[in-house]
Design an enzyme around this catalytic site. Sequence first.
Site, short mmCIF file in Angstrom:
data_model
loop_
_atom_site.label_atom_id
_atom_site.label_comp_id
_atom_site.label_asym_id
_atom_site.label_seq_id
_atom_site.Cartn_x
_atom_site.Cartn_y
_atom_site.Cartn_z
N ASN A 186 -8.88 -6.51 1.45
CA ASN A 186 -9.16 -6.96 0.17
C ASN A 186 -8.07 -7.19 -1.08
O ASN A 186 -8.55 -7.69 -2.07
CB ASN A 186 -10.57 -6.22 -0.09
CG ASN A 186 -10.29 -4.91 -0.62
OD1 ASN A 186 -9.50 -4.30 0.25
ND2 ASN A 186 -10.95 -4.09 -1.11
N GLU A 196 -7.88 6.12 2.01
CA GLU A 196 -8.59 5.62 0.85
C GLU A 196 -9.48 4.58 1.59
O GLU A 196 -9.28 3.76 2.41
CB GLU A 196 -7.74 4.65 -0.08
CG GLU A 196 -6.90 5.55 -0.83
CD GLU A 196 -7.61 6.57 -1.75
OE1 GLU A 196 -8.58 6.46 -2.06
OE2 GLU A 196 -6.63 7.33 -2.25
N CYS A 219 -13.25 -1.95 -3.31
CA CYS A 219 -13.59 -0.52 -3.05
C CYS A 219 -14.44 0.14 -4.36
O CYS A 219 -15.07 1.06 -4.36
CB CYS A 219 -12.69 0.35 -2.53
SG CYS A 219 -10.94 0.24 -3.51
N GLU A 251 -2.84 8.20 -4.75
CA GLU A 251 -1.70 7.35 -4.60
C GLU A 251 -1.39 6.89 -6.16
O GLU A 251 -2.15 7.15 -6.94
CB GLU A 251 -2.66 5.91 -3.87
CG GLU A 251 -2.93 5.94 -2.32
CD GLU A 251 -2.79 5.03 -1.67
OE1 GLU A 251 -1.87 4.34 -1.34
OE2 GLU A 251 -4.00 4.61 -1.46
#
Length: 477
Positions: free
Chosen positions: A148, A246, A280, A458
């Site tokens: 994505n 993640e 997300c 991150e």
Amino acid sequence: MTLHQNLINGEWAGGDAIPNINPSNTNDVVGQYARATAEDTLSAIAAAKAAFPAWSRSGILERHAILRKTADEITARKDELGRLLSREEGKTLPEGIGETLRAAQVFDFFAGEVLRLAGEVLPSARPNIGIEITREPVGVVGIITPWNFPIAIPAWKIAPALAYGNTVVFKPAELVPGCSWAIVDILHRAGLPKGVLNLVMGKGSVVGQTILDSADVNAITFTGSVGTGKRVAAASVEHMRKFQLEMGGKNPFVVLDDADLNVAVEAAVNSGFFSTGQRCTASSRIIVTEGIHDRFVAAMTERLKSVVVDDALKAGTHIGPVVDASQLKQDEDYIAIGQKEGAKLAFGGERLTRDNPGFYLQPTLFTEATNQMRISREEIFGPVASVIRVRDYDEALHTANDTPFGLSSGIATTSLKYATHFKRNAEAGMVMVNLPTAGVDFHVPFGGRKGSSYGPREQGKYAAEFYTILKTAYTLA
Ligand code: NAD
């Protein structure tokens, strides 16, 4: 049509290829991309292992120059790469170009971080002893990415891995190999020594699984679904290696009675439907207090009428297609589930036909949903959102936090009191006030809590936590 090969030990290699299909127009083949075998993947891991000692000790100016050059080339080619991104993934051209620029900013940031590497010198608790604390690279890093964000996620994993002196085996998502191939090609031409960055495109069950099962991979950074994330975790514990996950989200967006209605509607439409809801950080639970509920639903459904769903490359498109047939089926299955569960379909729900064959779906809004329905608990990952009516702020906060996920959480309010309370009490890694739940900066930590994430954050300087290991050295003076 050119075959895009894998990069293993500095050589382009690989034969067996699959077409990369444009979801806006399934007659359009973006390119042919090689599929790595398990043997290819093992060669890539061996190459990364062999390249590690020299790369981990390479000069900071060499690393800085390669990352800077990469940032510059991505920036210079933003229109072409943004178009490639939109063609292979289906987000709109402005979104594709924006994401491409984001990747350039990430390389630029970590080019700078190379020059800021530092340790600490401390006195010991014992006399005549000095202590140094330094960060060392971890070794061979396996990078596994989802479809994505085809360029931003590879960038925000590859750039810090290389900046801190690690070598890389990179496996992009099967649906979107184009942008990954392009940035590996750029880094390769920017002067990376052979074996430092290896690209192995192909199936998760073959390439990904081989990375998971290798004892020579010292750390894995993964973004993708919860199910695959759990596999990464289990395999990594087996090898006692570092890992970072993640994963999914079911992000809430709270609208309070005192919200600015326009701000709330724009943020909710952006959160729920931009990038076809395939983020997300998208919000699929819009939690609205009863004083503003009816006005909000009326304004939201009115606003959705003006949203244009069409070919990602067409000027004026607000929302591109769903990424592929199986994701479209999943979205439609959830739309049917929502109706069966008793939620009211207030807008959308239908497939759309456009000039070219593609996976077009109307933005879909449910109302009268409860937080216990499956559409409120499970990640749909499409342009489908639900409005949940609540009494007051306390019930809104409770509902927002009542989820197995915890990535991003948003609120629309003009009250400093509620905004402050929400920032402190939202159980999420990222909190947004009067802003969409999606849309983050590149120089600050990114990540979530609960079922959304595992391990260090991150992005930004915090990325060092994952890509380095601390060493404490004691010296008798
Ligand atoms: P996915 O889990 O299906 O695939 C992710 C990657 O894992 C792909 O490269 C895939 O090939 C690989 N893979 C699959 N099986 C594997 C195996 N057995 N071993 C090793 N690797 C394997 O996820 P997806 O459908 O590509 O991405 C969508 C998901 O990603 C959503 O759940 C979304 O929320 C999540 N996501 C999370 C974030 C975040 O930062 N939290 C960001 C983007 C996407």
